[in-house]
Design a protein around this motif. Structure first.
Motif, mmCIF file in Angstrom:
data_model
loop_
_atom_site.group_PDB
_atom_site.id
_atom_site.type_symbol
_atom_site.label_atom_id
_atom_site.label_comp_id
_atom_site.label_asym_id
_atom_site.label_seq_id
_atom_site.Cartn_x
_atom_site.Cartn_y
_atom_site.Cartn_z
ATOM 1 N N LYS A 1 -33.446 -10.027 28.652
ATOM 2 C CA LYS A 1 -31.967 -9.313 28.800
ATOM 3 C C LYS A 1 -32.015 -8.560 30.168
ATOM 4 C CE LYS A 1 -28.899 -6.096 26.426
ATOM 5 N NZ LYS A 1 -28.814 -4.950 25.396
ATOM 6 N N ALA B 1 -36.489 -14.487 25.556
ATOM 7 C CA ALA B 1 -35.472 -14.408 26.613
ATOM 8 C C ALA B 1 -35.596 -13.054 27.204
ATOM 9 C CB ALA B 1 -34.161 -14.608 25.669
ATOM 10 N N VAL C 1 -28.384 -12.768 29.228
ATOM 11 C CA VAL C 1 -29.464 -12.882 28.934
ATOM 12 C C VAL C 1 -29.889 -14.447 29.078
ATOM 13 C CG1 VAL C 1 -30.618 -13.361 26.573
ATOM 14 C CG2 VAL C 1 -29.065 -11.522 26.817
ATOM 15 N N LEU D 1 -26.293 -10.321 19.827
ATOM 16 C CA LEU D 1 -25.928 -9.749 21.229
ATOM 17 C C LEU D 1 -24.786 -8.961 21.227
ATOM 18 C CD1 LEU D 1 -27.390 -12.769 23.110
ATOM 19 C CD2 LEU D 1 -28.558 -10.741 22.498
ATOM 20 N N TYR E 1 -36.859 -10.485 24.591
ATOM 21 C CA TYR E 1 -36.517 -10.759 23.124
ATOM 22 C C TYR E 1 -37.211 -12.129 22.924
ATOM 23 C CZ TYR E 1 -32.235 -8.055 23.629
ATOM 24 O OH TYR E 1 -31.344 -6.989 23.538
ATOM 25 N N GLU F 1 -38.585 -7.750 19.656
ATOM 26 C CA GLU F 1 -38.366 -7.507 21.009
ATOM 27 C C GLU F 1 -39.333 -6.060 21.740
ATOM 28 O OE1 GLU F 1 -34.978 -4.461 21.897
ATOM 29 O OE2 GLU F 1 -34.208 -5.251 19.840
ATOM 30 N N ASN G 1 -29.256 -16.779 18.503
ATOM 31 C CA ASN G 1 -29.163 -15.700 19.315
ATOM 32 C C ASN G 1 -29.838 -14.579 18.356
ATOM 33 O OD1 ASN G 1 -28.243 -16.740 21.850
ATOM 34 N ND2 ASN G 1 -26.134 -16.342 20.934
#
Length: 440
Positions: A417, A415, A422, A74, A384, A396, A391
């Motif tokens: 973003k 997740a 996030v 990230l 994601y 994605e 992480n």
């Protein structure tokens, strides 16, 4: 202080000039670079001094790269993390190439030290990336956004400097590929070559027999051992007269992959070397995908199992279902879709000589469908699939409802973003093989 800065700058320039003057760059095709790496990895048997240098360098970098893979996705972005992983592999290979070149007399002690210094510089840059990522994370936890942004930018700059250093080292390896002569080293190649037979003849010659299951699946290149300058390109089944010498027999596949069929084949006067690929090659067949809910697979790529970053391609095709000849070994298969998405279809596929391994794509493919939560005002930049508990971005998508294709043998966190950060919406989800797992 200014004088010290100029002095440091002059030393850096001097080091670069030494490297340029002692190891003049020879531009060769990109495929040749791949092939020389294949040579250094696969042709020196046993655990030699040069193997130890390779392993020690890889080990020193591995811990930092694992941290960057887990914590840096990230901060640096997925592509930059992949580039650093690739760069670290190349640095270790570069040092091994320097070691072999020194042992053959191509490099003297001072030149070898230049190689060592270049690798140390790369390691220093990678360590700085790790430090900056840690400081950026700490600043975020302490709610110091300005410091976090500053450390994030410093991490990106250090990563770019590391990659620039790797490019310089890659040019050095490129130069060594054209000058090193591994045959003269004290690490002799294996003499066990089931694919090679020698026959008496009036002139020195090479015959490469056809690969019986698929005669037109690859082109044959006879190259000078250790240099990977293509010297002859015989048609399978035909005889080519050669100059006496030592050669490597390389297959270059129609899709751009490459692999070694026989190494250090010494052809003497009045001798014909007959190369038969059938005892050493198997094949992989990746069935076309027929499940309608998945995007169409446009490309299949085969790598050595466990390699990361921009790996050495053994086979590539845009025609699923095609037979792909390949040396006996263990491989990972990656697929690409029309929109550019990449994902592992299978890992650790064992292929034996004379065996055709078929991959049932419909049964192996897996992915997620993340439904729109329909929250008013929600703006999502990306969705994601993170490797569970980390992480690290495995895959994605930009839009809800689009399939996110991933490897079925692992667990993932889903997740979102957003501009504000996030957020995980599901944790430790294992996708079903042969299906799209729905996330609500």
């Amino acid at each position: 202080m200014a004088g010290k800065d100029r002095s440091a700058g002059e030393r850096v320039v001097a080091k670069r000039n030494v490297l340029k003057s002692q190891l003049p760059l020879i531009i060769v095709a990109a495929t040749a670079i791949l092939l020389v790496i294949i040579y250094f990895v696969s042709q020196v048997p046993g655990r030699s001094k040069c193997d130890s240098i390779f392993e020690q360098t890889a080990d020193r970098l591995r811990g930092n790269l694992e941290f960057i893979n887990i914590k840096g996705g990230l901060v640096l972005g997925r592509e930059k993390v992949q580039e650093l992983t690739e760069g670290s592999q190349k640095v270790a290979l570069h040092l091994k190439a320097c070691c072999i070149a020194q042992r053959t007399g191509t490099l003297n002690a001072d030149q070898f030290q230049v190689c060592m210094n270049g690798a140390k510089e790369y390691e220093t840059r990678v360590v700085q990336v790790v430090i900056n990522i840690k400081e950026a994370k700490a600043a975020e936890e302490q709610q110091k956004p300005e410091l976090a942004r500053q450390k994030t930018e410093q991490a990106r700059e250090a990563a770019s400097e590391a990659l620039n250093t790797e490019k310089t080292l890659a040019k050095t390896t490129e130069s060594l590929a054209a000058t090193a002569t591994p045959k003269s080293t004290s690490e002799p190649p294996s003499t066990a070559m089931p694919a090679v037979k020698f026959e008496k003849s009036s002139v020195p010659a090479i015959i490469v027999e056809k690969f019986e299951p698929s005669p037109d699946a690859f082109d044959v290149h006879v190259v000078q051992a250790g240099t990977y300058r293509s010297k002859y390109q015989p048609k399978p089944g035909s005889t080519v007269i050669v100059e006496p010498g030592t050669y490597d027999i390389v297959a270059r596949t129609k899709g751009g992959g490459a692999f070694l069929m026989a190494g250090n084949v010494e052809v003497k006067d009045a001798t014909t070397a007959r190369i038969n690929p059938n005892p050493v090659l198997g094949s992989i067949v990746v069935d076309p995908l027929t499940r309608k809910e998945f995007p169409e697979i446009k490309e299949v790529v085969v790598f050595d199992a466990g390699t990361t970053g921009r790996r050495l391609i053994r086979q590539r095709t845009d025609k699923p279902g095609a037979m792909l000849p390949i040396p006996a070994g263990t491989y990972d298969v990656e697929c690409k879709t029309a929109d550019g998405s990449e994902f592992f279809l299978v890992k650790n596929v064992q292929v034996n000589a004379r065996e055709s391994k078929r991959i049932a794509t419909d049964n192996e493919i897996a992915g997620f469908i993340v439904n729109d939560p329909k929250v008013s005002g929600l703006e999502v930049e990306a969705i994601y699939a993170l490797r569970a508990g980390t992480n690290e971005i495995a895959a994605e998508s930009k839009h809800f409802g689009e399939p996110i294709l991933i490897y079925a043998g692992e667990s993932y966190d889903i997740a979102l973003k957003q501009s504000g950060g996030v957020a995980r919406i599901k944790s430790n989800v294992t996708p079903k093989r042969g299906a799209l797992t729905e996330i609500r």
